[in-house]
Design a protein around this motif. Structure first.
Motif, PDB file in Angstrom:
ATOM      1  N   TYR A 116     -16.646 -13.790 -46.744  1.00 52.90           N
ATOM      2  CA  TYR A 116     -18.030 -14.214 -46.978  1.00 52.90           C
ATOM      3  C   TYR A 116     -18.906 -13.882 -45.769  1.00 52.90           C
ATOM      4  O   TYR A 116     -20.000 -13.326 -45.911  1.00 52.90           O
ATOM      5  N   GLY A 117     -18.418 -14.219 -44.575  1.00 51.02           N
ATOM      6  CA  GLY A 117     -19.195 -13.928 -43.373  1.00 51.02           C
ATOM      7  C   GLY A 117     -19.404 -12.441 -43.161  1.00 51.02           C
ATOM      8  O   GLY A 117     -20.487 -11.997 -42.754  1.00 51.02           O
ATOM      9  N   VAL A 118     -18.381 -11.624 -43.443  1.00 49.63           N
ATOM     10  CA  VAL A 118     -18.501 -10.172 -43.268  1.00 49.63           C
ATOM     11  C   VAL A 118     -19.553  -9.610 -44.216  1.00 49.63           C
ATOM     12  O   VAL A 118     -20.399  -8.783 -43.817  1.00 49.63           O
ATOM     13  N   LEU A 119     -19.540 -10.053 -45.479  1.00 47.07           N
ATOM     14  CA  LEU A 119     -20.505  -9.544 -46.448  1.00 47.07           C
ATOM     15  C   LEU A 119     -21.943  -9.901 -46.055  1.00 47.07           C
ATOM     16  O   LEU A 119     -22.856  -9.081 -46.196  1.00 47.07           O
ATOM     17  N   VAL A 120     -22.161 -11.119 -45.577  1.00 49.51           N
ATOM     18  CA  VAL A 120     -23.513 -11.496 -45.167  1.00 49.51           C
ATOM     19  C   VAL A 120     -23.959 -10.669 -43.961  1.00 49.51           C
ATOM     20  O   VAL A 120     -25.110 -10.225 -43.880  1.00 49.51           O
ATOM     21  N   ARG A 121     -23.054 -10.441 -43.027  1.00 48.57           N
ATOM     22  CA  ARG A 121     -23.425  -9.639 -41.857  1.00 48.57           C
ATOM     23  C   ARG A 121     -23.732  -8.195 -42.248  1.00 48.57           C
ATOM     24  O   ARG A 121     -24.594  -7.554 -41.640  1.00 48.57           O
ATOM     25  N   LEU A 122     -23.044  -7.684 -43.256  1.00 46.69           N
ATOM     26  CA  LEU A 122     -23.349  -6.334 -43.730  1.00 46.69           C
ATOM     27  C   LEU A 122     -24.710  -6.287 -44.423  1.00 46.69           C
ATOM     28  O   LEU A 122     -25.461  -5.313 -44.268  1.00 46.69           O
ATOM     29  N   VAL A 123     -25.040  -7.323 -45.195  1.00 45.34           N
ATOM     30  CA  VAL A 123     -26.378  -7.394 -45.788  1.00 45.34           C
ATOM     31  C   VAL A 123     -27.437  -7.399 -44.689  1.00 45.34           C
ATOM     32  O   VAL A 123     -28.460  -6.698 -44.779  1.00 45.34           O
ATOM     33  N   HIS A 606     -27.908 -12.210 -38.322  1.00 50.65           N
ATOM     34  CA  HIS A 606     -28.870 -11.203 -37.875  1.00 50.65           C
ATOM     35  C   HIS A 606     -29.386 -11.574 -36.494  1.00 50.65           C
ATOM     36  O   HIS A 606     -30.011 -12.607 -36.314  1.00 50.65           O
ATOM     37  N   PRO A 607     -29.144 -10.728 -35.482  1.00 52.59           N
ATOM     38  CA  PRO A 607     -29.558 -11.078 -34.118  1.00 52.59           C
ATOM     39  C   PRO A 607     -31.052 -10.960 -33.881  1.00 52.59           C
ATOM     40  O   PRO A 607     -31.556 -11.476 -32.878  1.00 52.59           O
ATOM     41  N   PHE A 608     -31.784 -10.282 -34.775  1.00 56.55           N
ATOM     42  CA  PHE A 608     -33.227 -10.115 -34.607  1.00 56.55           C
ATOM     43  C   PHE A 608     -34.020 -11.181 -35.343  1.00 56.55           C
ATOM     44  O   PHE A 608     -35.249 -11.121 -35.389  1.00 56.55           O
ATOM     45  N   ALA A 609     -33.339 -12.152 -35.949  1.00 57.51           N
ATOM     46  CA  ALA A 609     -34.035 -13.267 -36.584  1.00 57.51           C
ATOM     47  C   ALA A 609     -34.729 -14.111 -35.521  1.00 57.51           C
ATOM     48  O   ALA A 609     -34.378 -14.062 -34.336  1.00 57.51           O
ATOM     49  N   PRO A 610     -35.748 -14.899 -35.905  1.00 56.70           N
ATOM     50  CA  PRO A 610     -36.366 -15.804 -34.935  1.00 56.70           C
ATOM     51  C   PRO A 610     -35.319 -16.738 -34.325  1.00 56.70           C
ATOM     52  O   PRO A 610     -34.321 -17.082 -34.967  1.00 56.70           O
ATOM     53  N   PRO A 611     -35.501 -17.151 -33.083  1.00 58.42           N
ATOM     54  CA  PRO A 611     -34.457 -17.909 -32.383  1.00 58.42           C
ATOM     55  C   PRO A 611     -34.228 -19.289 -32.979  1.00 58.42           C
ATOM     56  O   PRO A 611     -35.100 -19.866 -33.622  1.00 58.42           O
ATOM     57  N   CYS A 612     -33.029 -19.807 -32.734  1.00 55.23           N
ATOM     58  CA  CYS A 612     -32.617 -21.122 -33.232  1.00 55.23           C
ATOM     59  C   CYS A 612     -33.016 -22.195 -32.223  1.00 55.23           C
ATOM     60  O   CYS A 612     -32.472 -22.255 -31.126  1.00 55.23           O
TER      61      CYS A 612
END
Length: 793
Positions: A116-123, A606-612
């Motif tokens: 599940y995590g791999v598929l989301v990271r690929l998206v 996604h590393p370019f998302a707004p920060p947490c």
């Protein structure tokens, strides 16, 4: 609104830690005192007290009759700077990151969790490629390839004159024009890398408290699969939000940042080398050999990027401070070097090379659409397999919330990329007129724009049904409202209607999964139709149906024109809203509310998302609660409103058991179950919330029927503990005019819970239930002064 509380009869020193909700609040309003002082923290997030309470630790005898109120203000983490409104342009990345956290709960199924995590990271990776490809479409195709080759276009825009093919200048060679234009998407990727690196340092580089944690299992591998596996032996099984490394994802963010930056550079390099090798095909020579060597280098690095993205996920069971510095540095650098070589190769002299039509390689948009659709379908299959063993009827979309939201992220990315390309194409093509060479985006983008009016028409059906249901529900609730207020003798139809309508509108929140499911399903279906139409016809919809029935041809032309306008207007709306928020504080506050909800979760996909912001706020609250109980031995009630209740619960999960037993939790207007429990069941599902209640001393939750955000947490009474949810609060507190309320009371909905008398009674009862303060010999140190009793600003 005053936080003052009737004092418990015994128990000793107590701290009341207030955490505000969405939209932010000032310390003056939270403490009901204009004289507040920052005791610890900085301008971004800090703890405040009243001036008269600064020395509470030194004089605990003064607070035997009331708790010490203290406010944690974190609004500047999300809405303090006007420039952050531009984060709206990163909305698809943020939505994709949310999909990572929406997986169904799974125990003992590490393979599916990892998949599940791999598929989301690929998206998420496809969204980075899509954004870069859209920038390449604008800069390389529309501007350097099409406009520079059209005399009418370069004459209309004098700043493009040096690129004109008719002038025969040094830059007029197609390869050199492309190499120069490649600076635009390259700079965009570099900007995203810089923002991700800078926001990590500013927001998320706060290490959680260490040294207070009970022993936990060390996984054999640093993956989310190991985190999902059941530990062997009698070791405490901590929930995910209570693990030491949950709020410190430095290693994964660094890896993903390197991979996505490299993917962006490689996308630009692929656009350049595809154009040059297609021209050089069939002409043996050094340029041809170098071109194929560069294509091979791009392919090899792309495989490395995929390996980095798929190989490893988050580590939550331990605080992982290691970073693969070689990987983080050499992968983007190597990709940038290959990009530079492709630019040099493209700029080499090729006599007779001219540009016509669209830039070779436009099929990438169709390929990306198919890949995204396949990944979302695969994600849905995995989510169903994870959900099957334990089905909770409250879970949004029966466990398919993550795939649905991932589909929305892809749709947002497509709308934004297509909107930019469509607007730029119309802008460049406008002055040229219809008699000149047409400048247009890829055919697929026109098909995707054409399905937007169809999608909006499909949405009208559930929207109309929900509106009708709300009206009927409001009528049905009128009798319940009059019964709640005992207004049978003197009913007021207008007042009853207002209250009933408020309750009916608040219930619309529970219908959000239906709308999300309809939009996601329709988007997936219409996306497949647009790809099939573009590849089958090879032309825009308005021309693909030229030989069809006049009604069908007219409908295709209308949807194409309307969709083109809508997709461009949607992008302009994002830009305009961001610009308005930069200038208007009230609009900036509204956008801040969006980020309060959307950026609670760490950047795991996604590393370019707004920060947490929670990676700063949760450690802040955890440290404060630990420092109070250690330095005073006293009791503590943490009081959270709305999103503040989510932060409070997450911080309590991070406490050691001994500290947690001296903490009471008061939540009000809380979305813990209504939003987070339904959409993020693996982290806030029924088992997690019941476990939180069992491991802390006491917890009470207040909510109203008119609140569209907050609701019950649905934790029942068990093991001698009372149910967490208090009786639903009446809103307004009085139906009509009374001696206590001579003026009409407002319907407060989600705000001003502290104005209800039940709030003070509930908070006082929680303090009374806490055990007495422990005898504690306090040794004053400079660190203690800086932490608890000294003003820092």
């Amino acid at each position: 609104m005053s936080p003052a509380t009737p004092a418990p009869q015994s128990g000793g020193a107590a701290l009341e830690l207030l955490v505000h909700g969405v939209g932010g609040a000032t310390p003056e309003s939270m403490l009901d005192d204009p004289r507040t002082v920052r005791i610890t923290g900085d301008r971004t997030a800090a703890m405040y007290r009243r001036g008269e309470d600064l020395d509470a630790e030194e004089h605990p005898e003064r607070y035997a009759a009331r708790p010490v109120p203290e406010a944690y203000c974190w609004s500047n983490l999300t809405s303090g700077d006007g420039a952050r409104a531009l984060w709206l342009l990163l909305l698809p990345f943020m939505v994709a990151n949310l999909a990572h956290w929406m997986r169904p709960p799974a125990q003992g199924r590490p393979g599916l969790v990892r998949l599940y995590g791999v598929l989301v990271r690929l998206v998420a990776l496809t969204l980075t490629v899509l954004l870069t490809a859209a920038a390449c479409e604008v800069a390389l195709d529309l501007t350097a390839w099409q406009c520079a080759a059209a005399t009418a276009c370069t004459d209309a825009y004098s700043w493009l004159g040096f690129l004109s093919a008719d002038r025969g200048g040094w830059w007029s060679v197609p390869g050199r024009r492309l190499a120069l234009a490649a600076l635009v998407p390259t700079a965009l990727v570099g900007l995203l890398w810089y923002l991700s690196n800078r926001t990590w340092s500013a927001y998320e580089a706060q290490r959680p408290p260490t040294g207070y944690d009970a022993p936990v299992v060390e996984p054999q591998a640093d993956t989310e699969a190991a985190d999902a596996a059941e530990p062997a032996g009698p070791v405490e099984l901590r929930p995910a939000l209570g693990r030491p490394g949950f709020w410190y994802g430095r290693r994964l963010v660094a890896r993903l940042r390197a991979a996505h930056t490299a993917a962006g550079f490689l996308t630009v390099a692929a656009a350049l080398v595809t154009a040059t090798t297609r021209h050089d095909a069939g002409a043996p020579g050094l340029l041809t050999v170098l071109g194929w060597a560069l294509r091979a280098a791009v392919a090899v690095l792309a495989v490395v990027v995929l390996w980095v993205v798929c190989r490893r996920g988050r580590s939550e069971r331990r605080l992982d401070l290691r970073v693969e510095r070689a990987l983080v540095s050499w992968l983007p650098a190597a990709s940038l070097a290959v990009l530079a070589l492709t630019a040099v190769h493209a700029g080499w002299s090729r006599p007779g090379w001219t540009s016509s039509g669209t830039l070779p390689g436009d099929a990438v948009f169709g390929a990306l659409t198919l890949v995204q659709g396949g990944l979302v379908v695969g994600l849905g299959v995995v989510a169903l397999l994870l959900q099957r063993p334990r089905r909770d009827p409250r879970t949004a979309l029966r466990g398919l919330g993550g795939p649905a939201v991932a589909m929305l992220a892809c749709a947002l990315g497509g709308v934004m990329s297509g909107g930019v390309a469509q607007r730029v194409a119309d802008w460049l093509d406008g002055p040229a007129g219809r008699d000149a060479v047409r400048i247009g985006p890829p055919v697929l983008l026109s098909w995707q724009a054409s399905v937007i009016p169809v999608l909006l028409l499909l949405l009208l059906v559930p929207a109309a049904l929900l509106a009708a249901r709300t009206v009927l529900e409001a009528r049905r609730l009128r009798a319940a409202v009059e019964a709640d207020y005992d207004a049978a003798d003197e009913p007021d139809p207008v007042r009853t209607g207002q209250i009933a309508a408020g309750r009916a509108r608040a219930s619309l929140t529970d219908s959000a999964p239906v709308l999300v499911g309809v939009v996601s399903g329709a988007t997936l279906l219409l996306g497949a139709v647009s790809v099939a139409g573009a590849w089958a016809s090879g032309n825009v919809p308005g021309r693909a149906f030229d030989g069809a029935h006049p009604a069908i041809a007219s409908l295709a032309s209308v949807t194409q024109a309307l969709g083109s306008w809508m997709i461009g207007f949607g992008f302009l709306l994002f830009v305009t809203w961001g610009r308005r928020a930069y200038r208007d504080a009230s609009a900036r506050r509204t956008i801040g509310i969006l980020w309060d909800v959307g950026t609670f979760w760490p950047r795991a996909a996604h590393p370019f998302a707004p920060p947490c912001y929670a990676e700063r706020a949760v450690p802040d609250l955890t440290w404060r609660m630990s420092s109070w109980t250690r330095s005073t031995g006293g009791r503590l009630v943490i009081s959270g409103h709305s999103q503040g209740s989510v932060l409070a619960a997450a911080a309590v999960w991070q406490l050691q058991p001994a500290t947690r037993s001296r903490v009471a939790l008061l939540t009000y207007g809380s979305p813990l179950e209504r939003l987070y429990g339904r959409w993020f069941p693996a982290y806030f599902g029924p088992e997690a919330l019941r476990g939180l209640n069992r491991t802390m001393h006491c917890w009470s939750n207040l909510y109203r029927s008119t609140d569209p955000i907050g609701g019950p947490v649905r934790v029942p009474a068990e093991d001698g503990r009372p149910a967490v949810d208090a009786a639903v609060l009446l809103d307004p507190v009085a139906y009509g005019r009374t001696r206590e309320h001579p003026l009409p009371e407002p319907i407060l909905a989600h705000s001003d819970y502290q104005a209800d008398p039940a709030f003070a009674r509930c908070r006082s009862a929680l303090l009374d239930r806490l055990p007495p303060a422990l005898p504690h010999q306090r040794t004053e140190t400079a660190a203690d002064q800086g932490r608890s009793g000294r003003s820092s600003g």
